[in-house]
Design a protein around this motif. Structure first.
Motif, PDB file in Angstrom:
ATOM      1  N   ALA A 300       0.867  -1.195  -0.082  1.00 30.00           N
ATOM      2  CA  ALA A 300       0.166   0.339   0.142  1.00 30.00           C
ATOM      3  C   ALA A 300       0.986   0.963   0.047  1.00 30.00           C
ATOM      4  O   ALA A 300       1.777   1.205   0.188  1.00 30.00           O
ATOM      5  CB  ALA A 300      -0.739   0.039   1.069  1.00 30.00           C
ATOM      6  N   SER A 301       0.489   2.400  -0.560  1.00 27.50           N
ATOM      7  CA  SER A 301       0.946   3.411  -0.048  1.00 27.50           C
ATOM      8  C   SER A 301       0.714   3.820   1.229  1.00 27.50           C
ATOM      9  O   SER A 301       0.297   3.517   1.969  1.00 27.50           O
ATOM     10  CB  SER A 301       0.078   4.351  -1.083  1.00 27.50           C
ATOM     11  OG  SER A 301      -1.005   4.743  -1.333  1.00 27.50           O
ATOM     12  N   ALA A 302       1.557   5.136   1.122  1.00 24.31           N
ATOM     13  CA  ALA A 302       1.597   6.027   2.758  1.00 24.31           C
ATOM     14  C   ALA A 302       0.379   6.247   3.484  1.00 24.31           C
ATOM     15  O   ALA A 302       0.184   6.114   5.130  1.00 24.31           O
ATOM     16  CB  ALA A 302       2.480   7.291   2.824  1.00 24.31           C
ATOM     17  N   TYR A 333      -5.964   8.909 -12.096  1.00 24.98           N
ATOM     18  CA  TYR A 333      -4.496   8.760 -12.289  1.00 24.98           C
ATOM     19  C   TYR A 333      -4.511   8.161 -13.905  1.00 24.98           C
ATOM     20  O   TYR A 333      -3.707   7.849 -14.629  1.00 24.98           O
ATOM     21  CB  TYR A 333      -4.228   7.578 -11.761  1.00 24.98           C
ATOM     22  CG  TYR A 333      -3.369   7.805 -10.458  1.00 24.98           C
ATOM     23  CD1 TYR A 333      -1.719   8.589 -10.211  1.00 24.98           C
ATOM     24  CD2 TYR A 333      -4.417   6.978  -9.449  1.00 24.98           C
ATOM     25  CE1 TYR A 333      -2.070   8.568  -8.842  1.00 24.98           C
ATOM     26  CE2 TYR A 333      -4.066   7.285  -7.952  1.00 24.98           C
ATOM     27  CZ  TYR A 333      -2.401   8.129  -7.839  1.00 24.98           C
ATOM     28  OH  TYR A 333      -3.020   8.669  -6.370  1.00 24.98           O
ATOM     29  N   TYR A 359      -2.954   1.096  -8.371  1.00 20.09           N
ATOM     30  CA  TYR A 359      -2.188   2.174  -9.866  1.00 20.09           C
ATOM     31  C   TYR A 359      -0.631   1.861  -9.891  1.00 20.09           C
ATOM     32  O   TYR A 359       0.055   0.757  -9.354  1.00 20.09           O
ATOM     33  CB  TYR A 359      -1.401   3.704  -8.724  1.00 20.09           C
ATOM     34  CG  TYR A 359       0.010   4.721  -9.159  1.00 20.09           C
ATOM     35  CD1 TYR A 359      -0.705   5.541 -10.128  1.00 20.09           C
ATOM     36  CD2 TYR A 359       1.704   3.961  -8.857  1.00 20.09           C
ATOM     37  CE1 TYR A 359       0.338   5.887 -11.052  1.00 20.09           C
ATOM     38  CE2 TYR A 359       2.266   4.960  -9.716  1.00 20.09           C
ATOM     39  CZ  TYR A 359       1.362   6.127 -10.590  1.00 20.09           C
ATOM     40  OH  TYR A 359       2.242   7.209 -11.413  1.00 20.09           O
ATOM     41  N   GLN A 361       2.953   2.273 -12.327  1.00 20.45           N
ATOM     42  CA  GLN A 361       3.496   3.580 -13.045  1.00 20.45           C
ATOM     43  C   GLN A 361       4.572   2.812 -14.013  1.00 20.45           C
ATOM     44  O   GLN A 361       4.207   4.101 -15.353  1.00 20.45           O
ATOM     45  CB  GLN A 361       5.349   3.551 -12.100  1.00 20.45           C
ATOM     46  CG  GLN A 361       5.992   4.906 -12.225  1.00 20.45           C
ATOM     47  CD  GLN A 361       7.524   4.710 -11.477  1.00 20.45           C
ATOM     48  OE1 GLN A 361       7.108   4.155 -10.555  1.00 20.45           O
ATOM     49  NE2 GLN A 361       8.360   5.815 -11.289  1.00 20.45           N
ATOM     50  N   ARG A 370       1.054  -0.014  -6.596  1.00 15.22           N
ATOM     51  CA  ARG A 370       0.831  -0.195  -5.034  1.00 15.22           C
ATOM     52  C   ARG A 370      -0.504  -0.037  -5.298  1.00 15.22           C
ATOM     53  O   ARG A 370      -1.091   0.064  -6.309  1.00 15.22           O
ATOM     54  CB  ARG A 370       1.374   1.456  -4.842  1.00 15.22           C
ATOM     55  CG  ARG A 370       2.874   1.526  -4.826  1.00 15.22           C
ATOM     56  CD  ARG A 370       3.689   0.614  -4.027  1.00 15.22           C
ATOM     57  NE  ARG A 370       4.819   1.530  -3.371  1.00 15.22           N
ATOM     58  CZ  ARG A 370       5.377   0.726  -2.142  1.00 15.22           C
ATOM     59  NH1 ARG A 370       4.278  -0.053  -1.306  1.00 15.22           N
ATOM     60  NH2 ARG A 370       6.932   0.947  -1.789  1.00 15.22           N
ATOM     61  N   ALA A 372      -3.856   2.326  -3.967  1.00 12.79           N
ATOM     62  CA  ALA A 372      -3.288   3.509  -3.771  1.00 12.79           C
ATOM     63  C   ALA A 372      -4.820   3.906  -2.720  1.00 12.79           C
ATOM     64  O   ALA A 372      -5.127   5.436  -3.239  1.00 12.79           O
ATOM     65  CB  ALA A 372      -3.755   3.981  -4.974  1.00 12.79           C
ATOM     66  N   SER A 551      -2.198  15.423  -0.329  1.00 14.17           N
ATOM     67  CA  SER A 551      -1.267  14.742  -0.761  1.00 14.17           C
ATOM     68  C   SER A 551       0.464  16.248  -0.828  1.00 14.17           C
ATOM     69  O   SER A 551      -0.496  16.863  -1.979  1.00 14.17           O
ATOM     70  CB  SER A 551      -1.246  13.598  -1.614  1.00 14.17           C
ATOM     71  OG  SER A 551       0.354  13.133  -2.168  1.00 14.17           O
ATOM     72  N   SER A 553       2.708  15.149  -2.935  1.00 15.27           N
ATOM     73  CA  SER A 553       3.558  14.809  -3.205  1.00 15.27           C
ATOM     74  C   SER A 553       2.600  15.210  -5.073  1.00 15.27           C
ATOM     75  O   SER A 553       2.327  15.131  -5.897  1.00 15.27           O
ATOM     76  CB  SER A 553       3.886  13.443  -3.302  1.00 15.27           C
ATOM     77  OG  SER A 553       3.246  12.348  -3.567  1.00 15.27           O
ATOM     78  N   LYS A 555      -0.487  13.509  -5.813  1.00 16.68           N
ATOM     79  CA  LYS A 555      -1.350  12.439  -5.730  1.00 16.68           C
ATOM     80  C   LYS A 555      -2.844  12.644  -5.446  1.00 16.68           C
ATOM     81  O   LYS A 555      -2.998  13.105  -4.639  1.00 16.68           O
ATOM     82  CB  LYS A 555      -1.098  11.548  -4.555  1.00 16.68           C
ATOM     83  CG  LYS A 555       0.391  10.570  -5.091  1.00 16.68           C
ATOM     84  CD  LYS A 555       1.303   9.430  -4.454  1.00 16.68           C
ATOM     85  CE  LYS A 555       2.291   9.032  -5.009  1.00 16.68           C
ATOM     86  NZ  LYS A 555       2.495   7.336  -4.585  1.00 16.68           N
ATOM     87  N   LYS A 558      -7.380  10.284  -0.388  1.00 15.43           N
ATOM     88  CA  LYS A 558      -7.254   8.871  -0.004  1.00 15.43           C
ATOM     89  C   LYS A 558      -9.125   9.256   0.089  1.00 15.43           C
ATOM     90  O   LYS A 558      -9.241  10.739   0.452  1.00 15.43           O
ATOM     91  CB  LYS A 558      -7.223   7.961   0.303  1.00 15.43           C
ATOM     92  CG  LYS A 558      -7.218   8.726   1.882  1.00 15.43           C
ATOM     93  CD  LYS A 558      -6.309   7.678   3.148  1.00 15.43           C
ATOM     94  CE  LYS A 558      -6.527   8.164   4.266  1.00 15.43           C
ATOM     95  NZ  LYS A 558      -6.167   7.177   5.251  1.00 15.43           N
TER      96      LYS A 558
END
Length: 559
Positions: A300-302, A333, A359, A361, A370, A372, A551, A553, A555, A558
């Motif tokens: 999973a993502s953060a 995405y 997701y 890349q 990942r 997401a 996010s 970055s 992104k 959620k």
């Protein structure tokens, strides 16, 4: 007394006694004959030039008469002794020196060269070709030349052809000779004028129509034409082969893309990734909480819930997980994200459908996957009603079904369940299918024939009772109760093809599965959306509600 051996009294023209006169033309001394010979072919007299007078030749009959008279005169008379006469002394021309011979040969070669040069110039300018033009410019040799043989006219040295001139009257060969003088050759004025010129090639030579240049040009043209034709053929073949072997791309519209689910997204790889995450999410217990949390973090993502919706109480074990075929695009995405649907079966029999956002890349290699976002639980897909089968057209033969059930099928299924090839050979046809001769290899045993339905073919339905000719195939539906290695009984259905022979009925093919003629649905309409067939409470995890987080970055947050 007359001397018959003297030149004056002899009829033979100066021949000694006892020698016959010459036949044909009168013979001259060698010196005079050499001087009277005609010039080389390269020095032929021009038309209209004067010619030296030639001695008159006697006819053959007159020559024979002179010879006979000479022999009569030379016969010895009475009282005279026959004195043999000596042969006349031959007068030979003085031999030429090597220098004169070389000059003569050089002059002949030069004359031949001038003749060829004149012919080429005349062919170039379209004029008439004459060999006398080249001979007129050739210088006379300084010394005396070797006399040619009597009665033979030699062509010019180095000349590939003999130049013949057609005239109105054919002159004798001696009339074309010239008498050499100190100032040069003197030609006879009575020479006939040439009407036209033509060349006669030597045996095996070329016709002097255009010379060597024409033959070379013709050969070069043929060679170039052949090369161009070969190159053109190779080019056409290359275009055809290249066009046929090249990659062909067909244009597809949006409807075709949706119909065949064409996309650049690695859906299969993303589905496998989502199945692995769903298995970890639906397997939990307090004893393995820390290990489960670390395993989920690798997927999973953060911002994703670290416990995947588990409250920390209770236990569950996922048995299997399978992608249900759904893949919804992530608008945030674009082509790099999909919502993947996964069905998870737990140890208590519960079937749960989870939606996992994935997701990716790199779309080409499928790297950089990942989870997401948090997972969501969804109901099972809706089930449809099966339409009822129309069996009114079927004609059943109960007598044949009873015969198969008692005499053929029990022994066959016993051998087929144990994969006994020897026993199966007594029940199968020589052209039986592989499935009919392979068997179950002992996975099921102790078969019991529960039901048999024999369908009468249309070609036999008009007979009463049904009469099956040899080789007639009949379809049958068979229900068999099997015993498994654990001692339990299972029921299986088969579609079989039996063939009538002179020795009885034999099995040709067997296939699994029999349709339900009733159709419809076994459950009620209210049970189609339940997540589990069990009556116990569901332990499936559901993500807790949490506010969206921005996010840093870039992104999407959620939800």
């Amino acid at each position: 007394m007359t001397d018959h051996n003297s030149p004056a009294g002899a009829v033979g023209g100066g021949q000694p006694s006892g020698q016959p006169g010459p036949f044909g033309p009168s013979q001259q001394p060698p010196q005079q004959a050499w001087q009277g010979q005609q010039a080389p072919a390269a020095q032929q007299p021009q038309p209209g030039a004067p010619q030296a007078p030639q001695p008159q030749q006697l006819p053959s009959d007159a020559a024979r008469a002179q010879v006979a008279a000479a022999w009569v005169r030379n016969t010895p008379r009475a009282g005279q002794a026959a004195v043999p006469s000596l042969p006349p002394r031959e007068t030979r021309p003085q031999g030429e020196s090597k220098k004169e011979k070389r000059e003569r040969e050089r002059a002949a070669r030069k004359a031949a060269y001038e003749q060829k040069k004149a012919e080429k110039e005349q062919r170039k300018h379209g004029g008439a070709s004459t060999a006398s033009a080249a001979a007129a410019h050739a210088p006379a040799p300084a010394g005396r030349s070797a006399p040619p043989q009597q009665g033979h006219v030699s062509p010019a040295a180095g000349s590939p052809t003999l130049a013949l001139r057609a005239t109105g009257a054919v002159a004798p060969a001696a009339a074309q000779a010239a008498t050499p003088t100190a100032g040069g050759p003197v030609l006879s004025p009575s020479a006939p004028k040439a009407v036209r010129d033509f060349d006669v090639p030597k045996p095996g030579g070329r016709v002097s129509g255009g010379g060597r240049r024409t033959h070379v040009a013709l050969r070069a043209t043929l060679l170039i034409t052949t090369c161009l034709f070969a190159l053109g053929s190779c080019g056409v073949m290359g275009l055809v082969v290249g066009k046929s072997s090249g990659p062909s791309t067909a244009g597809l519209d949006a409807a075709d893309v949706d119909k065949y689910r064409l996309t650049d997204f690695p859906t299969q790889q993303a589905a496998t990734f989502a199945e692995q995450y769903a298995m970890l999410c639906m397997t939990f217990s307090p004893e393995t909480a820390s290990t489960r949390r670390a395993s989920l973090a690798r997927y999973a993502s953060a911002g994703v819930d670290a416990e995947c919706g588990w409250s920390g109480e209770g236990t569950s074990t996922a048995v299997s997980a399978a992608w249900d075929g759904t893949a919804e695009q992530l608008p945030e995405y674009g082509d790099h994200g999909r919502y993947i649907g996964v069905q998870v079966r737990t140890d208590d029999g519960t079937l749960t459908t989870l939606t996992v956002p994935v997701y990716v890349q790199n779309l080409k290699t499928g790297d950089g996957m990942r989870v997401a976002g948090d997972v969501g639980q969804m109901p099972l897909p809706a089930r449809a009603d099966v339409p009822e089968l129309d069996l009114n057209d079927e004609v059943k033969d109960d007598a044949l079904a009873q015969q198969l059930k008692q005499q053929v099928l029990p022994g066959y299924f016993s051998a087929w369940g144990a994969s006994d090839a020897t026993a199966m050979a007594r029940f199968t046809t020589p052209d039986a299918s592989q499935s009919a001769t392979s068997g179950l290899s002992g996975r099921l045993n102790t078969p019991t024939i529960n039901d048999v339905v024999a369908l009468v073919p249309k070609s036999v339905q008009n007979t009463d009772p049904y009469r099956y000719p040899a080789g007639q195939a009949v379809e049958a539906r068979v229900i068999v109760d099997w015993g498994d290695p654990k001692g339990e009984t299972v029921r299986r259905a088969y579609r079989m093809t039996v063939v009538n022979t002179a020795q009885g009925w034999f099995i040709k093919d067997i296939r699994g599965g029999v349709l339900d003629s009733q159709g419809g649905r076994a459950d009620s309409a209210d049970d189609s959306g339940t997540a589990s067939p069990s009556s116990g409470p569901s332990t499936s995890a559901s993500p807790p509600a949490s506010p969206a987080k921005p996010s840093p970055s870039g992104k999407p947050g959620k939800s």
